[in-house]
Write a protein that holds these residues in place. Structure first.
Motif, PDB file in Angstrom:
ATOM      1  N   SER A 153      55.738 -27.347  33.805  1.00 39.32           N
ATOM      2  CA  SER A 153      57.093 -26.385  34.513  1.00 39.32           C
ATOM      3  C   SER A 153      58.127 -27.700  34.384  1.00 39.32           C
ATOM      4  O   SER A 153      57.525 -28.803  34.560  1.00 39.32           O
ATOM      5  CB  SER A 153      57.289 -25.487  35.696  1.00 39.32           C
ATOM      6  N   ASP A 154      58.896 -26.946  34.071  1.00 35.22           N
ATOM      7  CA  ASP A 154      60.698 -27.751  33.659  1.00 35.22           C
ATOM      8  C   ASP A 154      60.584 -28.250  35.550  1.00 35.22           C
ATOM      9  O   ASP A 154      61.020 -29.634  35.670  1.00 35.22           O
ATOM     10  CB  ASP A 154      61.953 -27.321  33.693  1.00 35.22           C
ATOM     11  N   GLU A 155      60.497 -27.960  36.483  1.00 32.07           N
ATOM     12  CA  GLU A 155      61.057 -28.296  37.883  1.00 32.07           C
ATOM     13  C   GLU A 155      59.845 -29.490  38.002  1.00 32.07           C
ATOM     14  O   GLU A 155      59.628 -30.597  38.770  1.00 32.07           O
ATOM     15  CB  GLU A 155      60.155 -27.433  38.275  1.00 32.07           C
ATOM     16  N   ASP A 156      58.448 -29.598  37.398  1.00 33.10           N
ATOM     17  CA  ASP A 156      57.250 -30.956  37.606  1.00 33.10           C
ATOM     18  C   ASP A 156      58.056 -31.919  36.760  1.00 33.10           C
ATOM     19  O   ASP A 156      57.949 -33.256  37.201  1.00 33.10           O
ATOM     20  CB  ASP A 156      56.231 -30.566  37.295  1.00 33.10           C
ATOM     21  N   VAL A 157      59.071 -31.484  35.454  1.00 26.88           N
ATOM     22  CA  VAL A 157      59.155 -32.831  34.676  1.00 26.88           C
ATOM     23  C   VAL A 157      59.911 -33.232  35.729  1.00 26.88           C
ATOM     24  O   VAL A 157      60.165 -34.263  35.945  1.00 26.88           O
ATOM     25  CB  VAL A 157      59.950 -31.537  33.074  1.00 26.88           C
ATOM     26  N   PHE A 158      61.127 -32.268  35.796  1.00 25.18           N
ATOM     27  CA  PHE A 158      62.070 -33.060  36.955  1.00 25.18           C
ATOM     28  C   PHE A 158      62.069 -33.422  38.236  1.00 25.18           C
ATOM     29  O   PHE A 158      62.468 -34.623  38.347  1.00 25.18           O
ATOM     30  CB  PHE A 158      63.291 -31.922  37.876  1.00 25.18           C
ATOM     31  N   GLU A 159      61.056 -32.955  38.906  1.00 27.63           N
ATOM     32  CA  GLU A 159      60.092 -34.244  39.600  1.00 27.63           C
ATOM     33  C   GLU A 159      59.980 -34.971  39.618  1.00 27.63           C
ATOM     34  O   GLU A 159      59.920 -36.540  39.993  1.00 27.63           O
ATOM     35  CB  GLU A 159      59.978 -33.223  41.047  1.00 27.63           C
ATOM     36  N   THR A 160      59.400 -35.181  38.414  1.00 25.64           N
ATOM     37  CA  THR A 160      57.679 -36.847  37.265  1.00 25.64           C
ATOM     38  C   THR A 160      59.172 -37.772  37.451  1.00 25.64           C
ATOM     39  O   THR A 160      59.567 -38.340  37.895  1.00 25.64           O
ATOM     40  CB  THR A 160      57.368 -36.697  37.071  1.00 25.64           C
ATOM     41  N   LEU A 161      60.094 -37.672  36.886  1.00 23.85           N
ATOM     42  CA  LEU A 161      61.829 -37.935  35.829  1.00 23.85           C
ATOM     43  C   LEU A 161      62.450 -38.481  37.638  1.00 23.85           C
ATOM     44  O   LEU A 161      62.718 -39.388  37.855  1.00 23.85           O
ATOM     45  CB  LEU A 161      62.483 -37.260  35.395  1.00 23.85           C
ATOM     46  N   LEU A 162      62.633 -37.734  38.518  1.00 23.73           N
ATOM     47  CA  LEU A 162      63.341 -37.829  39.664  1.00 23.73           C
ATOM     48  C   LEU A 162      63.010 -38.865  40.281  1.00 23.73           C
ATOM     49  O   LEU A 162      63.361 -40.347  41.420  1.00 23.73           O
ATOM     50  CB  LEU A 162      63.637 -36.998  40.402  1.00 23.73           C
ATOM     51  N   LYS A 163      61.518 -39.177  40.942  1.00 26.07           N
ATOM     52  CA  LYS A 163      60.485 -40.428  41.912  1.00 26.07           C
ATOM     53  C   LYS A 163      60.782 -41.046  41.051  1.00 26.07           C
ATOM     54  O   LYS A 163      60.426 -42.259  41.957  1.00 26.07           O
ATOM     55  CB  LYS A 163      58.682 -39.175  42.066  1.00 26.07           C
ATOM     56  N   THR A 164      60.190 -40.719  39.239  1.00 22.12           N
ATOM     57  CA  THR A 164      60.027 -42.743  38.904  1.00 22.12           C
ATOM     58  C   THR A 164      61.628 -43.576  38.884  1.00 22.12           C
ATOM     59  O   THR A 164      61.943 -44.185  39.268  1.00 22.12           O
ATOM     60  CB  THR A 164      59.475 -41.986  37.062  1.00 22.12           C
ATOM     61  N   PHE A 165      63.092 -42.814  38.580  1.00 19.96           N
ATOM     62  CA  PHE A 165      63.741 -43.278  38.305  1.00 19.96           C
ATOM     63  C   PHE A 165      64.250 -43.438  40.070  1.00 19.96           C
ATOM     64  O   PHE A 165      65.334 -44.763  39.359  1.00 19.96           O
ATOM     65  CB  PHE A 165      64.998 -42.391  37.425  1.00 19.96           C
ATOM     66  N   LYS A 166      64.228 -42.538  40.961  1.00 16.30           N
ATOM     67  CA  LYS A 166      64.071 -43.294  42.308  1.00 16.30           C
ATOM     68  C   LYS A 166      64.255 -44.693  42.416  1.00 16.30           C
ATOM     69  O   LYS A 166      64.321 -45.288  43.312  1.00 16.30           O
ATOM     70  CB  LYS A 166      64.017 -42.095  43.051  1.00 16.30           C
ATOM     71  N   ALA A 167      62.674 -44.456  42.273  1.00 13.13           N
ATOM     72  CA  ALA A 167      61.667 -46.025  42.081  1.00 13.13           C
ATOM     73  C   ALA A 167      62.455 -47.052  41.461  1.00 13.13           C
ATOM     74  O   ALA A 167      62.537 -48.394  42.295  1.00 13.13           O
ATOM     75  CB  ALA A 167      60.233 -46.035  41.712  1.00 13.13           C
TER      76      ALA A 167
END
Length: 294
Positions: free
Chosen positions: A44-58
């Motif tokens: 889902s787009d939500e899963d893509v969003f959460e992965t990018l958010l998690k990686t970029f925050k780190a």
């Protein structure tokens, strides 16, 4: 000379329409079929969003000392990230709570610590394929965002003729949007120009580091993923993702895409690569260059 011409042809033929028309049916294993364009999503787009958010925050937290100019303008953001940094420090051997004294990891190390794997560009295992992308550390489960396709985003009416000449890195989305992932020549200059045009004071709206060897976003190597073959089946596929308006402004500096036309209001198109199966350390990534919508 003949060898050099053959190498260039092997890289370019997948963009040559007459060759495609003659060869698609004979290369059915290298095709991916979906019933309709709306079903061209593995996750889902939500899963893509959460992965990018998690990686970029780190990545942002790891490089917090370099973000002082942004944090000074966004005090509420500063409090949030300093709080997250404190949690990170408690889980590490670093005893100091001063973010300026933290040990800065490489982007690849941050990716491994965040998602459990790291990837890199290297010589492909396919003969005459040039550069490929490999999982160098860890394990990638099925249904994981493993890479991003960087580049300038063009809509149907926008000029891309000169950038496309001899360019094997142009990705066509299902709706006709094009992404130029070439990190050399005219394409490189266009991307840098558009990226600096859209900068808002200290806020970068896109990542330019994928044009260099020193990547700030270690996922931005998707343009080097090679097409699958009869011997090497696809283990990843492309998935289109429109970046929502509420994407954190301080994290846009890690997005490896920029729109060609600044005056058109629409969501930024990104393309991620999602795993079709579990992928182990040392494996090369292979995709389907073509998705056929029935």
């Amino acid at each position: 000379m003949l060898r050099a011409l053959r190498r260039r042809w092997n890289a370019y033929k997948y963009r040559f329409v007459p060759w495609l028309a003659l060869n698609l049916r004979r290369k059915r294993r290298t095709l991916r079929y979906v019933p309709e364009s709306s079903q061209d999503k593995i996750i889902s787009d939500e899963d893509v969003f959460e992965t990018l958010l998690k990686t970029f925050k780190a990545l942002f937290i790891n490089d917090l000392s370099r973000q002082a100019h942004i944090l000074a303008l966004l005090p509420e953001i500063k409090c949030k990230y300093l709080g997250l940094l404190t949690v990170e420090q408690k889980q590490s051997t670093v005893n100091s709570h001063n973010h300026q004294s933290q040990r800065v990891l490489s982007p690849e190390e941050v990716l491994f610590n965040t998602l459990g794997f790291s990837i890199t560009r290297d010589q492909s295992s396919l003969v005459s394929a040039g550069t490929g992308v490999f999982v160098t550390k860890g394990f990638v489960p099925k249904g994981t965002v493993v890479s991003m396709y960087p580049g300038t985003v063009y809509r149907k009416h926008e000029p891309i003729f000169f950038q496309s000449l001899g360019n094997p890195f142009i990705f066509r989305c299902i709706d006709g949007i094009l992404i130029d992932g070439n990190d050399k020549g005219i394409s490189r200059s266009v991307y840098r120009s558009c990226s600096r045009r859209d900068r808002l004071g200290p806020f970068q709206m896109s990542d330019e580091s994928w044009l260099t060897a020193a990547l700030q976003n270690p996922l931005a190597v998707g343009q080097y993923v090679n097409n699958c073959s009869h011997e090497k089946a696809a283990n990843v596929c492309y998935q289109e993702f429109d970046v929502p308006e509420y994407f954190p402004v301080e994290l846009k500096q890690y997005l490896p895409n920029i729109v060609y036309s600044h005056d058109i209001e629409s969501h930024l198109r990104c393309v991620v690569l999602v795993t079709l199966r579990d992928i182990k350390q040392g494996e090369e990534l292979f995709s389907n260059y073509y998705t056929v919508v029935n």
